[in-house]
Design an enzyme around this catalytic site. Structure first.
Site, PDB file in Angstrom:
ATOM      1  N   LYS A 185       0.817  -1.215   0.000  1.00 13.22           N
ATOM      2  CA  LYS A 185       0.000   0.000   0.000  1.00 13.22           C
ATOM      3  C   LYS A 185       0.856   1.272   0.000  1.00 13.22           C
ATOM      4  O   LYS A 185       2.070   1.214   0.135  1.00 13.22           O
ATOM      5  CB  LYS A 185      -0.940  -0.018   1.213  1.00 13.22           C
ATOM      6  CG  LYS A 185      -1.953  -1.158   1.179  1.00 13.22           C
ATOM      7  CD  LYS A 185      -2.840  -1.093  -0.046  1.00 13.22           C
ATOM      8  CE  LYS A 185      -4.017  -2.059  -0.015  1.00 13.22           C
ATOM      9  NZ  LYS A 185      -3.658  -3.482   0.072  1.00 13.22           N
TER      10      LYS A 185
HETATM   11  C1  LIG Z   1     -10.093  -2.422  -1.440  1.00 13.54           C
HETATM   12  C2  LIG Z   1      -9.485  -3.174  -0.296  1.00 13.54           C
HETATM   13  N1  LIG Z   1     -10.188  -3.314   0.842  1.00 13.54           N
HETATM   14  C3  LIG Z   1      -9.676  -3.947   1.909  1.00 13.54           C
HETATM   15  C4  LIG Z   1      -8.421  -4.490   1.890  1.00 13.54           C
HETATM   16  C5  LIG Z   1      -7.931  -5.248   3.083  1.00 13.54           C
HETATM   17  O1  LIG Z   1      -6.769  -4.734   3.630  1.00 13.54           O
HETATM   18  P1  LIG Z   1      -5.758  -5.693   4.423  1.00 13.54           P
HETATM   19  O2  LIG Z   1      -5.063  -6.543   3.429  1.00 13.54           O
HETATM   20  O3  LIG Z   1      -4.850  -4.732   5.117  1.00 13.54           O
HETATM   21  O4  LIG Z   1      -6.564  -6.503   5.376  1.00 13.54           O
HETATM   22  C6  LIG Z   1      -7.648  -4.359   0.749  1.00 13.54           C
HETATM   23  C7  LIG Z   1      -6.275  -4.930   0.718  1.00 13.54           C
HETATM   24  O5  LIG Z   1      -5.637  -5.177  -0.217  1.00 13.54           O
HETATM   25  C8  LIG Z   1      -8.177  -3.706  -0.384  1.00 13.54           C
HETATM   26  O6  LIG Z   1      -7.481  -3.571  -1.516  1.00 13.54           O
END
Ligand SMILES: Cc1ncc(COP(=O)(O)O)c(C=O)c1O
Length: 400
Positions: A185
């Site tokens: 990210k």
């Molecule tokens: C649009 C979206 N929502 C939620 C998430 C979830 O984040 P995490 O991987 O930190 O749990 C991601 C992660 O890639 C994402 O791209």
């Protein structure tokens, strides 16, 4: 000599992240209390133009925390795009509710506001617009619909840290904003996330749920069932360093995205999303669509050919309504999402991270051009072969 491998993403970590993480370790405050945590939450709230920010263990737990705090429960429905990472829909299911998939806008690749109203039922409690691949969803009409129908809005800004919509920060526009700090990210602590909001009561409820539901005034008294979704002080230390370095990180990512857009603009069969006039996108993963007829080969063939040249890529997310946990319920509701399906079939994400050099981007783009051209040439040669009659070859006379 074999060209060097280009991964699809890489966290940008410097001596500052190492120093702050070491300071957190040396302080012995390595769990979910500490100076870095307080500092990060304050700084992230200010940078996101929100009154409050709370660190969480991931973007997924940030989403779940927001939905749980908003009281989402069994039998409820939430409007979400199907073109997103699975966590958006999973968080709805964690609450016993059902995601109702609505198609995306072909221009923004985000939830299409014109299709939301038809999906609202008496069971609908909220909307989760996802700022997909860093581009803001068209929030004004979404907020208007939410007000009209008495719904909350949780902005999934996991991929859109510091993106803005009409000059306002993504994550500050809805009822709650959620962010991810996973390794690929814009800001990262390896794993991590945050929720943002402007409502004091909501902040209090999210803080309570984040810490097992423990009453802040009475230790080991748990009036509700909560979760352990607390970010650690070590992760917050890394994030404090990332916050200090964010202008440089974003500027380099932006330059890479611009370079891709320029280099690939005239390649036949490649379509690139343009930023809406009201959008300031976060430069997350540069993505484009590959039309097999005009480009020369399918998206997956391109990915395989890039891999042979030591260049990694990712296919676009598989639409969630096509995935086993959601397929049946989407089918029952006759979900027809042509724009989502098209993006899922044709989209590819290309390497995007600050350490990528200009020469790397040029190598990726010229490889893409070469691969498309050589497939087209092969196709033309095959067509020519098919339509050109084979000349009859005189049989050599047998020796008497
Ligand atoms: C649009 C979206 N929502 C939620 C998430 C979830 O984040 P995490 O991987 O930190 O749990 C991601 C992660 O890639 C994402 O791209």
């Amino acid at each position: 000599m074999k060209p060097s491998f280009i991964p699809v993403s890489m966290p940008d970590l410097s001596e500052l992240e190492t120093r702050y993480a070491s300071e957190a370790v040396a302080s012995t405050w390595i769990s979910s209390t500490g100076a870095f945590l307080d500092r990060f939450e304050e700084e992230f709230a200010v940078a996101s133009d929100c009154r409050f920010a709370l660190g969480t263990t991931s973007g997924t737990t940030a989403l779940h925390l927001a939905l749980a705090a908003l009281g989402l429960g069994q039998g409820d429905e939430v409007i979400v795009p199907s073109m997103t990472y699975i966590a958006t829909a999973n968080a709805v299911r964690y609450c016993g509710a059902e995601p109702i998939f609505v198609d995306i806008d072909p221009a923004t690749w985000c939830l299409d506001p014109s299709q939301i109203e038809a999906a609202i039922t008496p069971k609908t409690k909220g909307i989760i617009p996802v700022h997909l691949l860093g581009h803001p969803a068209d929030m004004d009409p979404i907020m208007k619909l939410a007000v009209t129908h008495g719904l909350w809005v949780v902005e999934d800004a996991a991929e859109a840290t510091f993106a803005s919509y009409k000059g306002r920060m993504c994550g500050s526009l809805g009822t709650v904003g959620t962010f991810s700090f996973f390794g690929n990210k814009i800001l990262t602590s390896g794993e991590g996330g945050a929720v943002t909001c402007n409502d004091e009561a909501l902040r209090h409820r999210m803080a309570l749920l984040r810490g097992q539901g423990m009453d802040p005034q009475k230790r080991y008294h748990f009036p509700i069932v909560g979760y352990n979704y607390r970010l650690t002080n070590v992760a917050a230390a890394i994030l404090c360093a990332q916050m200090e370095r964010r202008d440089g990180i974003i500027a380099r990512r932006q330059a890479i995205v611009r370079m891709y857009a320029e280099e690939l603009a005239d390649v036949p069969g490649i379509a690139i999303r343009q930023d809406a006039p009201w959008a300031e996108s976060a430069p997350w993963m540069f993505s484009c669509l590959i039309d097999p007829t005009t480009f020369g080969c399918r998206r997956d063939d391109l990915a395989a050919a890039l891999k042979e040249r030591e260049i990694d890529s990712r296919p676009m997310f598989i639409p969630i309504h096509r995935l086993p946990p959601y397929r049946q319920s989407a089918k029952k509701r006759h979900a027809v999402l042509p724009v989502t399906d098209r993006l899922g079939a044709l989209g590819i994400m290309l390497p995007t991270y600050p350490q990528l050099t200009d020469a790397d981007v040029l190598r990726i783009c010229s490889s893409i051009r070469d691969i498309g051209r050589s497939h087209l040439n092969r196709r033309i040669a095959a067509q020519v072969h098919r339509i050109t009659p084979t000349p009859s070859v005189a049989q050599p006379r047998k020796a008497a």
